[in-house]
Design a protein around this motif. Structure first.
Motif: not given
Length: 302
Positions: A201-218
Motif C-alpha cells: 500500500x505504501x508503494x502504491x500510495x507513492x504512485x508506483x505500479x505493482x505487478x498484478x500477475x496472479x494478484x499483487x501479493x504472491x
C-alpha cells in the motif's frame, strides 16, 4: 570484516549501482522507504538471468558466489517458460548491525533459459551472439559489475524474434548479466511497513505500479513466503542496426518471510532470519518473472 568480505560486497555494490542507474523506480522506492523507515533496508535476494547454453548458464555466475562462501541449495523448474533456476544461501548472516549491501548478505537466485528447447530460429540467434562473446562467460561477474554485454550489440530484428518466443530471451539478449532484480526484505524493516500488505500500500500510495500477475501479493502454498514486485522500468536502447527502441530493464521486488510453525510463539524481537521460511516457491517466482513482460509494461504506461 575480512578483506575478502569487503571485496565481495564491493562487487555486489557495483552490480547494484548499475541496477539503480538504469531503474529509477527502484532508486526512488528505496529512498522513500529509507526516509520513512530509517536505515534498515536489507536485501532478501539478488536475481540474475542467463542463457543455458555453451557454458553461459547458471554456472557462469555461480562460481563467484560459491568461491565467497555461498552454498548451492535447490533447483526450481519452470517448464512453460523453459527455465530452470538454482538458489544459493549466503555464509553466516546473523549479527549484522549495518544495512543494505553492508548488512546481511542476500540469497542469490540464478536462472537460465533452456536454449535447446526453443525453436530453431531462436536457438540460432542466441548461439550467433554467444559466438561473438569468445570466453565472455568466464567474466560474467565482471560484465554484471560494469553493466556491459559480453556479446556484440544485438539488432532490433533479432531482439524482436527472441522476445516473441520468450520474453526472458529478449530481456537477456539486451541486458546480459546485469542484475535482474533486488529484493527488499520487508520483515527486517522497523516501522508498520514491515508487513508486506502495508508495504504494498505504501508503494502504491507513492504512485508506483505493482505487478498484478496472479494478484499483487504472491503467496506460497504454506502461506509463509509472500512476495510482490514493481513493473520493470524501460529505457531507450540503440540497436546494432541503428534503430532506437524502448527495452525492458529491471524491477524491484519485496518479500516477507514469516516464522516457521515451530517458532510461531517467539516474541517478535527474538525471531531471527533462520526462524523464518527459507527458499523460494515456483508458483510465486513464475509470476514475479512477468514483471518484465510486455503485458505488465503496457499496463505501466497506461
Amino acid at each position: 570484516q575480512t578483506g575478502s568480505d569487503l571485496f565481495f560486497r564491493s562487487v555486489l555494490s557495483n552490480m547494484q549501482k548499475v541496477y539503480l542507474s538504469r531503474n529509477p523506480t527502484a532508486e526512488k522506492i528505496l529512498d522513500f522507504v529509507h526516509s520513512y523507515d530509517g536505515d534498515h533496508i536489507c536485501f532478501d535476494h539478488f536475481a540474475f538471468r542467463t542463457f543455458g547454453v555453451d557454458g553461459y548458464g547458471i554456472d557462469s555466475l555461480a562460481e563467484f558466489f560459491t568461491d565467497f562462501g555461498y552454498e548451492s541449495r535447490e533447483e526450481l523448474r519452470f517448464p512453460a517458460k523453459k527455465l530452470r533456476a538454482l538458489w544459493f544461501s549466503p555464509p553466516n548472516n546473523d549479527g549484522y548491525t549495518r544495512a543494505g549491501i553492508y548488512g546481511p548478505l542476500p540469497r542469490i537466485f540464478i536462472s537460465e533459459l533452456l536454449v535447446d528447447e526453443l525453436s530453431a530460429p531462436s536457438q540460432e540467434i542466441i548461439r550467433k551472439y554467444i559466438k561473438t562473446s569468445a570466453n565472455g562467460n568466464k567474466y560474467a561477474v565482471l560484465a554484471s559489475t560494469f553493466g556491459e554485454l559480453t556479446w556484440e550489440k544485438p539488432t532490433y530484428s533479432d531482439f524482436q524474434v527472441l522476445s516473441r518466443e520468450s520474453e526472458y530471451a529478449g530481456w537477456t539478449l539486451v541486458n546480459g548479466y546485469a542484475l535482474n532484480h533486488a529484493t527488499v526484505s520487508t520483515h527486517r524493516l522497523e516501522s508498520d511497513i514491515r508487513s508486506i500488505s502495508k508495504f504494498n500500500k505504501f508503494v502504491e500510495d507513492n504512485g508506483f505500479k505493482l505487478n498484478t500477475e496472479g494478484g499483487i501479493l504472491k503467496v506460497s502454498p504454506d502461506g509463509l513466503l509472500q512476495q510482490s514486485s514493481t513493473v520493470a522500468d524501460s529505457s531507450l536502447f540503440t540497436f546494432a542496426d541503428g534503430i532506437t527502441e524502448s527495452i525492458p530493464r529491471s524491477y524491484i521486488e519485496f518479500a516477507e518471510r514469516l516464522p516457521l510453525p515451530q517458532f510461531r510463539d517467539l516474541q517478535y524481537e527474538e525471531v531471527k532470519e533462520h526462524h523464518r521460511r527459507d527458499g523460494f516457491e515456483v508458483g510465486n517466482a513464475d509470476k514475479i518473472f512477468e514483471s518484465t513482460s510486455k503485458d505488465q509494461l503496457t499496463r505501466r504506461s497506461a
